[in-house]
Design a protein around this motif. Structure first.
Motif, PDB file in Angstrom:
ATOM      1  N   ALA B 223     -83.780  -5.046  29.925  1.00 15.15           N
ATOM      2  CA  ALA B 223     -84.046  -5.822  31.252  1.00 15.15           C
ATOM      3  C   ALA B 223     -83.700  -7.147  31.497  1.00 15.15           C
ATOM      4  O   ALA B 223     -83.201  -7.554  32.333  1.00 15.15           O
ATOM      5  N   GLU B 224     -83.253  -7.782  30.189  1.00 16.73           N
ATOM      6  CA  GLU B 224     -82.918  -9.263  30.129  1.00 16.73           C
ATOM      7  C   GLU B 224     -81.298  -9.004  30.912  1.00 16.73           C
ATOM      8  O   GLU B 224     -81.066 -10.029  31.585  1.00 16.73           O
ATOM      9  N   LEU B 227     -81.244  -8.830  34.407  1.00 17.51           N
ATOM     10  CA  LEU B 227     -81.500 -10.113  34.924  1.00 17.51           C
ATOM     11  C   LEU B 227     -80.493 -11.104  35.169  1.00 17.51           C
ATOM     12  O   LEU B 227     -80.135 -11.887  35.923  1.00 17.51           O
ATOM     13  N   LEU B 245     -87.374  -0.231  31.929  1.00 16.57           N
ATOM     14  CA  LEU B 245     -86.869  -1.163  32.515  1.00 16.57           C
ATOM     15  C   LEU B 245     -87.785  -1.884  33.325  1.00 16.57           C
ATOM     16  O   LEU B 245     -88.042  -3.284  33.291  1.00 16.57           O
ATOM     17  N   LEU B 249     -88.674  -5.831  33.371  1.00 17.63           N
ATOM     18  CA  LEU B 249     -88.689  -6.791  34.151  1.00 17.63           C
ATOM     19  C   LEU B 249     -90.076  -7.299  34.471  1.00 17.63           C
ATOM     20  O   LEU B 249     -90.022  -8.578  34.597  1.00 17.63           O
ATOM     21  N   ALA B 254     -90.585 -10.882  36.673  1.00 13.23           N
ATOM     22  CA  ALA B 254     -89.538 -10.339  37.916  1.00 13.23           C
ATOM     23  C   ALA B 254     -90.617  -9.145  38.579  1.00 13.23           C
ATOM     24  O   ALA B 254     -91.446  -8.357  37.763  1.00 13.23           O
ATOM     25  N   VAL B 256     -91.279  -6.007  41.152  1.00 10.31           N
ATOM     26  CA  VAL B 256     -90.511  -4.772  41.341  1.00 10.31           C
ATOM     27  C   VAL B 256     -91.362  -4.062  42.666  1.00 10.31           C
ATOM     28  O   VAL B 256     -92.677  -3.898  42.158  1.00 10.31           O
ATOM     29  N   VAL B 260     -86.382  -6.899  42.165  1.00 10.41           N
ATOM     30  CA  VAL B 260     -85.404  -5.928  41.647  1.00 10.41           C
ATOM     31  C   VAL B 260     -86.143  -4.623  42.240  1.00 10.41           C
ATOM     32  O   VAL B 260     -87.164  -4.259  41.791  1.00 10.41           O
TER      33      VAL B 260
END
Lengths: 344, 344
Positions: B223-224, B227, B245, B249, B254, B256, B260
């Motif tokens: 995930a890192e 980003l 993932l 995230l 983040a 979703v 993303v």
DNA sequence: GACAGAGGTGCAACCGCTTGCATTAATTGT
DNA sequence: ACAATTAATGCAAGCGGTTGCACCTCTGTC
């Protein structure tokens, strides 16, 4: 076409019986001969034919594994563990799926009986008498069912159901629904028995809804019934049903856990990933698979080995349960809330 | 202990060869004799010993099924379908789990070779040369890999990846990350090839991250990286990674799909149940299992049958993908958005 | 009435391997 | 020096079936 013991015998200049002993009783053959035979075998790519060997020794080095539904996420970890454990002991596994059909269970056991050293029956749907009869025809280990005289590995779902219902009653739920599982399921009966007793002890009412197919759809279709029954909390036979139920409740406009709390059983991988994350009773399925194989291989011939192995279950509190309308119990239940993160 | 052909012969007063023919060539025995033999067999509970029969006929009526990880939700539907189809043709299935280990794949095929009529290898991790060699030792059907001369059933993931990436580029995503699968995976290479070409055609940049283990954890841990790469959309090797993932995230703050977009591949049961519901490429795993068994049984002996069956995939648009920062493509992609409800 | 052919069954070898017993060679005890 | 062990191997039966072949008994035919 395939290389046999005779090919190896010819190549290494010994009799086939010597080749045979090289593999099944090495101490009986001269070290020099042995290494020569092994070299030839290696070179030719010889592997003993297990079926032929079984014909005379009676040991097949195969195990039958029977489950109600491979695609039910409860079973794969069990199958995986059993297969791994079996191969550790040089055994192979036949897997059969009975589609929740008791008649098919019997048929498959009989069909497999001759080519396995024993059969593992997981969560059987057939009746005890039939299991007892089959166990006279082939060594049997049963998972998730207790029958006198039949070796078994059982998950202590009664304890799990008790923890789950206590969790609900102490948090003020007075009207609890129980979604029972498929007809013929010992586990379902155990859960019902334990949940009923625990609910009574907690001064709550328990409404049983079912039997139901142990699937997502099974849970989804009873959402209406749950709302109609006015239950503020539900214990489902398994996680799949619990998840289906949540889906149905949300669709019907009810909030989880604000309006209805839901508890599942099994702690399948999915339960960590749905929203809300599912409160559930974790059952040690992989351990059960391993233990069942060990049990089968251990008491190989000596029947009468009637060991029953009980595996602990535990309550995993996540986000699908909340306080109910009734008064909280002052007693702190003391359960550890396990965060629903990803398994290591 | 077990009842053999001789017991039946004795009981019905005929020679064992007549009993044998009663089962394997009924037209050669007099109807009266036949029914008498069948009656005796029934009464004694006789079942032919398949291993003994196999010794002389060469047909075991067993099939080997090799998968990388039984507990990976991609496989159970395939296993279930294969088992069901096999039993429809009176065959039994050995299941083996290789734990994603190529060396174990080889070992297991060899170990099983003598006691099966053929082996199904699903998503093999070993190299082509080895597969070709093994296919000379035992009939092989490969799932999810194309090798000249080896019968195969493949899901058209290249097409699926194309649809997925087009879906993203037409909605304005210009920086897409691809989480590749495990080393040795043909599927992963196909996806990469197709996704790269499609991204270029859509004027988007594609960053490949991997190889990764094809699991939830595999997705979670990158995930890192996603980003950091500044991707506004991700195509993952499979749903499990996509779900992991998303988890990662969300944990990192983040959103979703607002920040993303994530697309998976496989459409495992889980993908309908996570929140947000996963946009993914549906692969017909059950159909593949059935087809692979059929293929194995069909061309039984005549090798050289080099059929390759391609199965279509389709994009299922749910809630994990949204518009990207770039301009929308005016062209309406025309995909049908399938609501993420419960399967019927 | 002899004969060809077909239908039905028995005989025995064989599939790949194990294992009790016999055989032979090497070692030990007295 | 000789009997008695012991070690190493060969021999052959048999595990539960299948199958090519031989044999026997009917029919139908000319």
């Amino acid at each position: 076409m395939s290389v046999t013991i005779r090919d190896v015998a010819r190549a290494s200049g010994v009799h086939i019986s010597t080749v045979s002993r090289t593999f099944s009783a090495p101490h009986l053959v001269n070290p020099n001969t042995r290494s020569r035979v092994l070299a030839c075998a290696e070179e030719l790519g010889y592997r003993p034919n297990r079926a032929a060997r079984a014909l005379i020794t009676g040991r097949t080095y195969n195990i039958g594994l029977i489950v109600a539904d491979i695609a039910n996420p409860f079973f794969p970890p069990l199958i995986k563990a059993a297969e791994s454990q079996a191969r550790k002991h040089d055994h192979h596994i036949f897997v059969a799926d009975t589609n929740e059909d008791p008649a098919l269970e019997e048929e498959v056991v009989r069909a497999l009986a001759k080519q396995v050293d024993g059969v593992l029956i997981c969560s059987p749907r057939m009746n005890n008498a039939l299991i007892e009869q089959l166990s006279r025809e082939v060594p049997l280990v049963v998972v998730n069912r207790q029958i006198a005289g039949i070796p078994a590995v059982v998950m202590d779902v009664a304890q799990g159901a008790r923890l789950a219902v206590e969790h609900l009653t102490t948090r003020g739920h007075r009207n609890i629904a129980l979604l029972s599982g498929p007809r013929g399921s010992w586990t379902s009966r155990e859960i019902r028995r334990s949940a009923t007793a625990t609910a009574r002890a907690g001064h709550a009412e328990l409404t049983v809804i079912g039997p139901n197919p142990p699937t997502e759809v099974g849970g989804l279709t009873v959402a209406e019934d749950v709302l109609r029954a006015g239950a503020s909390a539900v214990l489902a036979y398994n996680d799949l049903m619990a998840i289906g139920l949540i889906e149905g409740l949300l669709t019907a406009g009810a909030r989880v856990p604000e309006d209805v709390s839901v508890v599942g059983i099994d702690d399948i991988m999915l339960s960590r990933l749905t929203r809300p994350k599912l409160t559930t009773v974790a059952t040690p399925t992989a351990a059960a698979g391993r233990a069942a194989v060990d049990m089968l291989l251990a008491h190989g011939d000596d029947r009468r080995s009637t060991a029953h192995l009980h595996l602990q279950t535990e309550l995993v509190i996540r986000d699908s349960t909340g306080p109910g309308p009734g008064p909280h119990s002052p007693a702190d239940p003391g359960y550890v809330s396990v965060p629903g993160g990803v398994a290591s």
